[in-house]
Design a protein around this motif. Structure first.
Motif, PDB file in Angstrom:
ATOM      1  N   ASP A  46      36.625 -54.716  29.938  1.00 48.51           N
ATOM      2  CA  ASP A  46      37.907 -54.082  30.229  1.00 48.51           C
ATOM      3  C   ASP A  46      39.033 -54.945  29.680  1.00 48.51           C
ATOM      4  O   ASP A  46      38.801 -55.845  28.855  1.00 48.51           O
ATOM      5  CB  ASP A  46      38.063 -53.766  31.715  1.00 48.51           C
ATOM      6  CG  ASP A  46      38.203 -55.001  32.606  1.00 48.51           C
ATOM      7  OD1 ASP A  46      38.368 -56.122  32.073  1.00 48.51           O
ATOM      8  OD2 ASP A  46      38.154 -54.844  33.846  1.00 48.51           O
ATOM      9  N   ASN A  84      40.778 -47.651  34.781  1.00 46.44           N
ATOM     10  CA  ASN A  84      39.695 -48.081  33.896  1.00 46.44           C
ATOM     11  C   ASN A  84      39.546 -49.595  33.947  1.00 46.44           C
ATOM     12  O   ASN A  84      40.177 -50.333  33.190  1.00 46.44           O
ATOM     13  CB  ASN A  84      39.976 -47.629  32.456  1.00 46.44           C
ATOM     14  CG  ASN A  84      39.710 -46.156  32.251  1.00 46.44           C
ATOM     15  OD1 ASN A  84      39.606 -45.396  33.208  1.00 46.44           O
ATOM     16  ND2 ASN A  84      39.584 -45.743  31.003  1.00 46.44           N
ATOM     17  N   ALA A  85      38.727 -50.049  34.857  1.00 44.39           N
ATOM     18  CA  ALA A  85      38.494 -51.476  35.053  1.00 44.39           C
ATOM     19  C   ALA A  85      37.067 -51.668  35.535  1.00 44.39           C
ATOM     20  O   ALA A  85      36.456 -50.742  36.076  1.00 44.39           O
ATOM     21  CB  ALA A  85      39.482 -52.056  36.063  1.00 44.39           C
TER      22      ALA A  85
END
Length: 539
Positions: A46, A84-85
């Motif tokens: 990420d 989004n991690a």
């Protein structure tokens, strides 16, 4: 079995198991198997870190133990509201391992949507980031807690303040967990919300694992692949079609982009060796335009394009500009996915949405009386199969309308079929607007606009717009209070009003049109076709 879940009939379930579609392995178990094969391989990347398979599994094990310590366990629903991690991946797998059920909220959701999800699912916990893109999710958590009686826990990634920090949970001692039944519900996805608010889509470990692996075969993703989640990973496409989960369950690498803008993702594509991604049409066109002055090597990459209709001309333009393979895809969170094949000729690749990904996907295209139509004739698309649900979660009344008596799901999409079995999506029956990559219920937006004191009546329609899929256009009839108002109504007023009511930013209208009255059909319904046609004439 989870109350509110509609299972497949026993004879269908047995047939799908015999055919090998349902493997009997849970999603957590499948990840553990990949980690056992190559523990030191990079699993996920990420914006701030990268983790190996062994590290991802250990992190998810510890989070599972910590959540269990809070009393969260089998069949408990948890609203998962993360960007989004890597924490999204480790937490969702932790929930899979517990047999708990993540309810996948989108990053842009706000109070209105989160409260609905918590109430509709009877969620016991809410897991969110502390802050992202200037928004404080802890404030949202405080607002929701007071109105969602089932919520007992709030877990925060980052500075937790009075809530439980995920970092603390992730230091829990690993403990042995009971096995998870693969026929149980694994997660709850969100529908497009055709009746004002989204329905909850229950996907089991068995059917969603098949969804992932069948999609992977269709797009030729394997253990050497690198999948870029450019769009929010809680979306079905970026999650499991084949998505980030597909990369992990096949032994590849998942790359989670903080945002889908070309200046952010183009360097990621080249640095991480991305092989696959999925885009909505507007984003694919943006990437293609940007590549003219910001070159990026996408040679050999496979790009799935879906969510709304991707015209043949646009598909050809994007393919030529980016140098990648374009796969036209039709997919629904409820199940069915069709896709063109990497080796399809242009007349199929650019002019159809391809074929169903499973041999046992049953397709009917019917007229208004549910009679099947012939090849090339447009009708409503109905489907059933080993990864298409038999009912929304805890929605018996809606299910009676959304499914036929023999279990076919009414997609609400208009389609035709070619002689060689490819599906062509022609439009939709449902009042859903495809806005900047998101599905927006017109009825939901209308409900909020109508609460403005200067509005007497309203209608929201989508107008084709290459940059945004469709622009969200709100027509309003003014109330009697409007004449005495200090200032005339404006688009900014409407946007501020419904934003203050807790609506997600992607649902805010792009255009306001004041009209003396709304056109209506002979039976008294608002004639949105006339509104749309009139606006197109003036565009």
């Amino acid at each position: 079995m989870l109350d509110g879940f509609v299972p497949w009939p026993p004879d269908f379930a047995e047939r799908y198991r015999r055919a090998g579609y349902w493997s009997g392995s849970s999603l957590g178990q499948l990840l553990a198997e990949r980690a056992g094969q190559h523990p030191d391989k990079v699993a996920a990347v990420d914006a701030t870190r990268r983790v190996s398979y062994a590290e991802l599994v250990e992190e998810s094990d510890r989070i599972a133990a910590g959540l269990l310590g809070l009393g969260i366990g089998r069949r408990d629903r948890v609203v998962l509201h993360l960007p989004n991690a890597i924490e999204f991946l480790s937490t969702i797998f932790a929930l899979f391992k517990l047999g708990a059920i993540p309810v996948l909220a989108l990053p842009g959701h706000r109070r209105d949507e989160i409260l609905h999800l918590a109430r509709a699912s009877d969620a016991v916990a809410y897991i969110a980031q502390d802050r992202a893109q200037g928004f404080d999710y802890r404030t949202l958590a405080r607002e929701v807690l007071g109105d969602a009686p089932s919520l007992k826990h709030v877990v925060i990634v980052g500075e937790a303040e009075e809530f439980t920090p995920l970092a603390g949970i992730a230091r829990s001692d690993v403990r042995e967990l009971p096995p998870v039944d693969s026929s149980e519900v694994a997660l709850l996805l969100l529908s497009g919300g055709t009746t004002g608010v989204p329905k909850l889509i229950p996907r089991t470990h068995d059917d969603y694992a098949y969804n992932i692996f069948a999609c992977a075969r269709a797009v030729q993703l394997d253990g050497s692949g690198v999948y870029l989640a450019a769009n929010p990973v809680p979306h079905n496409a970026a999650l499991g079609c084949p998505g980030a989960l597909g990369a992990l369950l096949l032994g590849g690498k998942a790359v989670l982009a903080a945002n889908p803008s070309p200046d952010h993702v183009f360097p990621l594509i080249e640095r991480e060796g991305v092989t696959h991604t999925a885009l909505v049409p507007a984003l694919a066109l943006l990437w293609a335009e940007t590549a003219q002055f910001m070159p990026v090597d996408m040679t050999g990459m496979t790009v799935q394009v879906g969510s709304s209709k991707f015209s043949a001309g646009a598909a050809e333009r994007v393919s030529k500009s980016l140098g990648c393979r374009i796969l036209n895809v039709f997919g629904i969170g409820e199940g069915l996915i069709t896709s063109t094949h990497p080796d399809d000729p242009p007349e199929i690749a650019f002019h159809t949405e391809g074929k169903p990904i499973c041999p046992d996907d049953e397709i009917r295209i019917v007229d208004a009386e549910d009679n099947e139509v012939g090849v090339g004739v447009t009708g409503e698309l109905l489907t059933r199969g080993p990864y298409t649900i038999r009912g929304y979660f805890a929605a018996p009344e809606h299910n009676s309308r959304a499914f036929t008596s023999d279990g076919f799901f009414r997609t609400g999409d208009l389609a035709s079929m070619t002689e060689d079995g490819n599906i062509v999506i022609e439009g939709r029956l449902k009042d859903i607007i495809h806005h900047a990559g998101e599905k927006v219920s017109a009825e939901e937006v209308e409900g909020h606009v109508l609460t403005h004191p200067l509005v007497r009546d309203t209608a929201v329609v989508g107008i084709p717009d290459e940059a945004r899929d469709e622009r969200l256009c709100v027509f309003v009839v003014l109330s009697s209070d409007a004449e005495a108002a200090a200032e005339p109504i404006t688009l900014r007023m409407i946007r501020d009003h419904i934003r203050d009511r807790g609506m997600a930013t992607y649902k805010l209208p792009d255009e306001l049109i004041v009209v003396p009255d709304l056109p209506r059909t002979p039976i008294g319904k608002i004639d949105k076709k006339a509104l749309r046609a009139g606006q197109l004439q003036h565009s």
